[in-house]
Design a protein around this motif. Sequence first.
Motif: not given
Length: 490
Positions: A77-89, A178-183
Motif C-alpha cells: 500500500f505505501r509503495m503505491a500510495f505513500g511518500e515518494r521514493l522515486l518519480p514512479f515509486w 503510484f505513477s498514475l494515482w499515488g502522486g
Amino acid sequence: MATPLAYQASLPASPEWLNKGDNGWQLAAATLVALQSMPGLVVLYGSIVKKKWAVNSAFMALYAFSAALIFWVLLGFRMAFGERLLPFWGKAGPALSQSYLIRRAAMPATPHHFRNGTLETPMMEPFYPQATLVFFEFTFAAITLILLAGSVLGRMSIKAWMAFVPLWLLFSYTVGAFSLWGGGFLYHWGVIDYSGGYVIHLSSGIAGFTAAYWVGPRLKSDRERFSPNNILLMLTGAGLLWLGWSGFNGGAPYAANITSSVAVLNTHVCAATSLLTWTCLDVAFFKKPSVIGAVQGMMTGLVCITPGAGLVQTWAAMVMGILAGIVPWFSMMILHKKSALFQKVDDTLAVFHTHAVAGLLGGLLTGLLAEPALCHLFLPVPGLKGAFYGGGIMQLVKQLVGALFVVAWNLVATTAILLAISRFTPLRMPDEQLMIGDDAAHGEEAYALWGDGERYDATRQVTMLTAAAAEEAMHPMREINGARGVTIQL
C-alpha cells in the motif's frame, strides 16, 4: 442510558473530519470490488475452463486474493500510495499499526504545485480513516492479479504462481499505481486514468500476455478444444463482475458525490452497448450469437469505460461502448488468427484483447472525450479536458505516453520476475500432469461424476454395493423392459 462510544459525536469515535456517508459508501464500494474477485472471478474461471481445470483455475484466483492482501498491508500500500521514493515509486512500509490506520486517510505524494513551486492542488485527503483507503485500494490490486491469471490458466505450476503473486504485486503493480494515482510523475503530468484502464487493465493484459509467453502453451488438445464446463455458472460469475463494477468506478472519487453517480451510470451504459455490439458482430459474421462472446463484449465495455467513467458524458459512454465492442472483437477474431505472435503465445482467456486492447482504447478515447466540467470535479491537475473540448493533441500525447510506460514496465518486470522464479521451480506443469489436470495438481476434482475417461472403481462409491449391484454397474448399458438406458454412478 449512556450513548455507546462508537456512536458519540465527539472524539475519538467520530472525529470532525469523518464523513460517515463517504466512509459507508467507500466500504460498500470496496466490498463490491472484492465480490468481483471473490466469488465473481473464482466462479467465472472455475466454469469457463474445461472440467479438468475447474479446481485449479478457481484456486489460482482464491490464492491471489489472499496473498495480495497480506503483502499489500505489509509493504504494497505505501509503495503505491505513500511518500515518494522515486518519480514512479513510493517508500515501502507497513500499514498495520493502529496509529496509522485510524488517522485520516492521506496520499502524501499528491499535492500538485505550479512551476514556481507554490501549491496549486492540496494533498488528497478523503474524509474517512486510512484503514478504509487501504482496503479499498487492496481490492483493485487483487483483481489485477486475478485478471492476469486468466492468461496462464490450464498449465502454470501452482508453486510458480504462489511465488509470482507477491513479487508482481510489489514490483509491477505498485509502480503503475503510484505513477498514475499515488502522486507519481504521470499523475502530476496530467495523464488521465480515472479508475484503472491503465493501472489495472492495460497492465494485466500486457503482463498476462508476457507471462503466457514465458510459461509456455497448454497441451495441443487443450488449445484445440477448451469449452466451458458450465456456461450458467460462467454467467453467474460474469454477472457478479458486471454489477461489482459499480464499486469499481463508483468508488474512484473517494467520496459519495456527483462524480460517483455519473461514473456508475456510464459504466453500465457502456457495458450494455458493448455487449450488444459484440453480439451483433457475432450474428453478422458467424450467423449465431455466442454466450461467451457476449461475456467478452460485456468485459470490453467495462474495461473501456474505466479510464474515463466519471469524466465523460453518457452519450460518449455509448460511443465508447460501440467501439469497445468493435475494436477488441476485430483484434480477437481477425488479427489474432492472422498474427504469428498471437498464434504462438497461448493467452488462455484472451486477456490481451479484452483488457490490454480495451484498456488502451478507453485511455485514448478519454483523451478525446473527457468533458471539462466533469474533469474539474475530479482531476488533481486543473484545466485538463479532452481534445474534442479544446484540450488539443497534447492530452492524447499524454495518454499515449502513459500507456507506453505501463506497457514497457509490465513487459520488463514480468519477464524478470518469471525468469527469476524459473531458476528455482518450473513455470509450467509437466505434460503428465497437464494430461490429468486438477486431480494431478490438487488431488481434487470439481464434479463427483464417474465416466470422464477414468477407470471405474466400485470401492470409490459412497454407498455399499452388493456383488450383483457392482456387476450391474460395470455394464451401464442395460435393456430394461425393452428399453435401453445409461446408468450413471454418482
